[in-house]
Design an enzyme around this catalytic site. Structure first.
Site, mmCIF file in Angstrom:
data_model
loop_
_atom_site.group_PDB
_atom_site.id
_atom_site.type_symbol
_atom_site.label_atom_id
_atom_site.label_comp_id
_atom_site.label_asym_id
_atom_site.label_seq_id
_atom_site.Cartn_x
_atom_site.Cartn_y
_atom_site.Cartn_z
ATOM 1 N N GLU A 74 0.807 -1.220 0.000
ATOM 2 C CA GLU A 74 0.000 0.000 0.000
ATOM 3 C C GLU A 74 0.841 1.272 0.000
ATOM 4 O OE1 GLU A 74 -0.496 -2.600 1.900
ATOM 5 O OE2 GLU A 74 -2.588 -3.236 1.804
ATOM 6 N N PHE A 98 -11.290 -6.911 14.499
ATOM 7 C CA PHE A 98 -10.248 -7.416 13.611
ATOM 8 C C PHE A 98 -9.888 -6.356 12.565
ATOM 9 C CE2 PHE A 98 -9.084 -9.803 9.679
ATOM 10 C CZ PHE A 98 -7.838 -10.217 10.122
ATOM 11 N N GLN A 99 -8.624 -6.055 12.465
ATOM 12 C CA GLN A 99 -8.093 -5.060 11.524
ATOM 13 C C GLN A 99 -8.679 -3.667 11.729
ATOM 14 O OE1 GLN A 99 -8.207 -6.841 7.530
ATOM 15 N NE2 GLN A 99 -6.179 -7.673 7.956
ATOM 16 N N LYS A 156 -17.162 -0.311 6.559
ATOM 17 C CA LYS A 156 -17.694 -1.306 5.626
ATOM 18 C C LYS A 156 -19.215 -1.228 5.496
ATOM 19 C CE LYS A 156 -16.946 -6.172 4.493
ATOM 20 N NZ LYS A 156 -16.334 -7.429 4.954
ATOM 21 N N MET A 194 24.779 7.940 0.934
ATOM 22 C CA MET A 194 24.741 9.265 1.541
ATOM 23 C C MET A 194 25.093 9.197 3.027
ATOM 24 S SD MET A 194 24.492 12.365 1.058
ATOM 25 C CE MET A 194 23.553 13.063 -0.305
HETATM 26 C C1 LIG Z 1 13.005 5.027 4.618
HETATM 27 C C2 LIG Z 1 14.328 5.624 4.908
HETATM 28 N N1 LIG Z 1 15.182 5.010 5.770
HETATM 29 C C3 LIG Z 1 16.384 5.544 6.024
HETATM 30 C C4 LIG Z 1 16.772 6.716 5.457
HETATM 31 C C5 LIG Z 1 18.136 7.310 5.766
HETATM 32 N N2 LIG Z 1 18.960 7.376 4.555
HETATM 33 C C6 LIG Z 1 19.087 8.498 3.826
HETATM 34 S S1 LIG Z 1 20.023 8.296 2.460
HETATM 35 C C7 LIG Z 1 20.305 6.679 2.847
HETATM 36 C C8 LIG Z 1 21.158 5.829 1.961
HETATM 37 C C9 LIG Z 1 20.480 5.509 0.698
HETATM 38 O O1 LIG Z 1 21.206 4.487 0.078
HETATM 39 P P1 LIG Z 1 21.040 4.204 -1.461
HETATM 40 O O2 LIG Z 1 19.614 4.072 -1.803
HETATM 41 O O3 LIG Z 1 21.930 3.103 -1.835
HETATM 42 O O4 LIG Z 1 21.505 5.573 -2.097
HETATM 43 P P2 LIG Z 1 22.965 6.196 -2.280
HETATM 44 O O5 LIG Z 1 23.087 7.272 -1.253
HETATM 45 O O6 LIG Z 1 23.960 5.101 -2.101
HETATM 46 O O7 LIG Z 1 22.924 6.744 -3.655
HETATM 47 C C10 LIG Z 1 19.676 6.330 4.036
HETATM 48 C C11 LIG Z 1 19.762 5.033 4.682
HETATM 49 C C12 LIG Z 1 15.845 7.334 4.587
HETATM 50 N N3 LIG Z 1 16.095 8.499 4.004
HETATM 51 N N4 LIG Z 1 14.660 6.755 4.317
#
Ligand SMILES: Cc1ncc(C[n+]2csc(CCOP(=O)(O)OP(=O)(O)O)c2C)c(N)n1
Ligand SMILES: [Mg+2]
Lengths: 575, 166
Positions: A47, A109-110, A159, A470
């Protein structure tokens, strides 16, 4: 007519052509009605994907995106997607099933109090108690979502209400909405506009700082007109990318933490900031006390709560950007402006400090984006979150609004893929590309099935650095290279994964393979996933540290040799 | 520390109070008192909210909350009436320990504060008092010596003096 039929009738009246959803017990009657209707329903695989797809659809088309989920876990799965739309002010209507009115409050439920959970992340929400409320609720929900500062609205639909038969007065769907507590200001205050015009006339070093509000308002044309009229350089926020053509002589590209050096310098040196549809977010006003500290500020925004939240403007103007920019143009049309001295300074910076990377040593993500840009200049780009997002923001040349679709406020990894699905559904004739990361891809990769089964041929470009890049970059710069749980180097094979879903998978490890792979991806009318094995420790530059002023810029260092432990290097070479 | 009194007119609908109070908690404000009741118009309720801004920058935060409150679809009107000349009242029920010997003394206090005794039992009485904040504080201090068993307060309601309305 039943409640479910009334919902569908309402959607039809609102001009909804497609919904993104996932069925379940509490929406059985609604889905039963959808079965007989002409409404297009895209079945997602989670979702959250429905909410993001509706959001991506809304960003590309400018219309309201609609998603549907069942009660309980279906509804809670929507939450991140709703929050994402809320943070970026995207018009989305989310419809959730709910247990029957008679069971509400009994931990049935749910059963989940989804209006309660989403209270701080919706613009408004409804729990419908009787079918006769449906016409005006649908009408209001779409009106609220798509006017003023746009945002998500949730409709919780028990519902029993879905099956309740009632006498529908069709006119209820088209009656004007009357909400005494909701009257967005659209027209700017004439006196404020006059004051702003005077400030502009008196400025020597003006900069226009434009954001997502310009796109939401459809004010790009006015923005260009005003910038050209007065000759002021324009920088955009991440959310404002596309609002001003990047190739324009007056364009400074993106401002902020990973903005161009020249945009950040211009903001720091300006004597007037014309802020349009922006919120001085901490990724831009990294240090609010130092932000444009010598400048007068004109702040145009449709949301009065944004005025003075971070920066107290000299001239606030509440209203719709398009209206206000037009009014400013009308006021200034006969004035003479000569900012050539300032323009030359800014142009000097632009020439001296271009965005740059070293294309020589290995497969660079920036190079890939440049090639994507060359081969598909008219594409709509969605992004995940992380380095991939910033490279996509920096190196693709956006020339139109609604072509750069990214999770700005919430920074949701996993957004780009379902958003690309929504974007492609909204703009079937455009090439839609998700610039992805290996971490983010795994958050929502099941939606590849949605794209394949729904014949929605999106192209996913994974900039695979085998890192949560990042976060790793921050660890490198600020945590002494202690890469705590960001090395996601793994045996997961994205090519096989793509193929498992029925998509076309490709892997690119060398520079010379980039263009042929991209060409093929754009030629075939299928869902494509390309696993680009990029230089692992490439960083995003320029960079301003969180909390630092915008002119304290961290510059690229060349990546030292042998940064890979040998085993990883071997693993890469085996490919 | 500055106390603020906000009066808010809202649609008389389920969940509106939660929407309003949620905005305060999200920004770290504690609500000192909140009173909610229907007005002369059955579809409109009136909330009176008293909060203390203690943090640095609290005033600006409060302005931000006021603006955010205004954005709620179900909020019709909001005013910070702190700076206005206004009538402010709260009704309090106080149950005190009262032995027969103490009754006269308590009665004197009750009279001075123009309060009323609304219930009398063997060892206790309930006093009803209406007034502004300082008066309530004063009577509570006076009665504390006898032993307060229970206090129920309505929270403040307020109205601007003169012909001006919300
Ligand atoms: C849902 C979620 N969890 C954690 C983060 C923290 N976070 C920001 S950038 C990142 C790394 C992203 O890795 P990737 O998709 O491989 O991208 P890259 O920076 O390597 O291009 C994380 C873990 C986030 N922004 N969103
Ligand atoms: Mg990565």
């Amino acid at each position: 007519m039943t409640g479910s039929e009334a919902i569908l009738k309402g959607l039809e009246v609102e001009g909804v052509e497609v919904v993104f959803g996932y069925p379940g017990g509490a929406v059985l009657p609604l889905y039963d009605a959808i079965y007989d209707s002409n409404l297009r329903h895209v079945l997602v695989r989670h979702e959250q994907g429905a909410a993001h797809a509706a959001d991506g659809y809304a960003r590309v088309t400018g219309r309201v995106g609609v998603c549907i989920a069942t009660s309980g876990p279906g509804a809670t799965n929507l939450v991140t997607g709703i929050a994402n739309a809320y943070m970026d002010s995207i018009p989305v209507v989310a419809i959730t099933g709910q247990v029957p009115t008679t069971a509400i409050g009994n931990d049935a439920f749910q059963e989940i109090n989804i209006t309660g959970i989403t209270l701080p992340i919706t613009k408004h929400s409804y729990l419908i108690k009787q079918a006769e409320e449906i016409p005006h609720v649908i009408r209001e929900a779409f009106y609220i979502a798509s006017t003023g500062r746009k945002g998500p609205v949730l409709i919780d639909l028990p519902k029993d209400v879905q099956v309740e038969a009632f006498d529908l007065d069709e006119r209820d769907f088209t009656r004007p909405v009357k909400l005494r507590g909701y009257k967005p200001t659209v027209k700017g205050h004439a006196l404020q506009i006059k004051k702003a015009a005077t400030l502009i006339e008196g400025a020597k070093k003006p900069v226009i700082y434009a954001g997502g509000g310009v796109i939401a308002s459809g004010a790009s044309k006015e923005l260009i007109e005003l910038a050209e009229l007065i000759g002021a350089p324009v920088t955009t926020t991440l959310m404002g990318i596309g609002a001003f053509p990047i190739n324009h002589l007056l364009s400074l590209g993106m401002v902020g933490m990973h903005g161009t050096k020249y945009a950040n310098y211009a903001i720091c040196d300006a004597d007037l900031i014309l802020a349009v549809g922006v919120r001085f977010d901490d990724r831009v006003a990294t240090d609010p006390s130092q932000f444009a500290k010598d400048a007068k500020v004109i702040h145009i925004d449709i949301d009065p709560a944004e005025i003075g939240k971070v920066i107290i403007p000299d001239v606030p103007i509440v209203g719709d950007a398009k209206n206000i920019l037009r009014a400013l143009i009308d006021r200034l049309i006969d004035s003479r402006f000569d900012y050539s001295e300032w323009f030359n300074v800014v142009r000097g910076w632009k020439e001296a400090y271009p965005l740059r990377y070293n294309p020589e040593d290995g497969l660079k993500p920036q190079y890939i984006i440049e090639k994507i840009n060359e081969l598909a200049p008219d594409a709509i780009i969605t992004t995940e979150v992380g380095q991939n997002q910033m490279w996509a923001a920096q190196y693709f040349k956006y020339s139109e609004p609604r072509t750069f679709i990214t999770s700005g406020g919430l920074g949701t990894m996993g957004y780009g893929l379902p958003a690309a699905i929504g974007a492609k559904v909204g703009a079937p004739d455009r090439t839609v590309i998700d610039i992805s990361g290996d971490g983010s891809f795994m958050m929502k990769c099941q939606e590849i099935a949605t794209a394949v089964e729904g014949n929605i041929p999106i192209k996913v470009m994974i900039l695979n650095n085998q890192y949560l890049g990042m976060v790793r970059q921050w660890q490198e710069l600020f945590y002494d290279r202690r890469y705590s749980f960001t090395d996601i180097h793994s045996r997961t094979d994205f090519v096989k994964l793509a193929e498992a879903f029925g998509a076309v998978g490709m892997r690119v490890t060398k520079l010379k393979e980039v263009v042929p792979a991209l060409k093929r991806a754009f030629e075939i009318d299928e869902v494509v996933v390309i696993d680009f094995r990029i230089e692992r420790e490439e960083n995003v530059y320029p960079m301003v540290q969180a909390g630092a002023p915008l002119d304290e810029i961290i510059e690229p260092k060349t990546v030292p040799e042998n940064v890979f432990p040998t085993c990883e290097k071997e693993a890469l070479e085996v490919e | 520390m500055v106390k603020h009194t906000l009066t808010v007119l809202v649609e008389n609908k389920a969940g509106v109070a939660a929407r309003v109070t949620g905005l305060f908690t999200r920004r770290g404000f504690n609500i000192d008192s909140i009173n909610a009741a229907i007005t002369d118009k059955p579809d409109i309720s009136r909330l009176t909210i008293v909060i203390t801004s203690e943090k640095e920058g609290g005033e600006r935060q409060l302005e931000q909350i006021t603006k955010q409150l205004n954005k709620l679809i179900d909020v019709i009107k909001i005013s910070d009436i702190t700076a206005y000349d206004s009538i402010e009242r709260e009704l309090v029920l106080i149950k005190v320990d009262a032995t027969p010997e103490q009754r006269t003394e308590i009665l004197q206090i009750v009279e001075i504060f123009r309060a009323r005794i609304v219930d009398l039992a063997a060892g206790s009485m309930i006093i009803e008092v209406t007034g502004a904040e300082d008066k309530i504080a004063a009577i509570l201090t006076m009665l504390a010596d006898f032993g307060i068993k229970e206090v129920a307060r309505t929270g403040k309601v307020a109205m601007i003096r003169g012909a001006k309305t919300l």
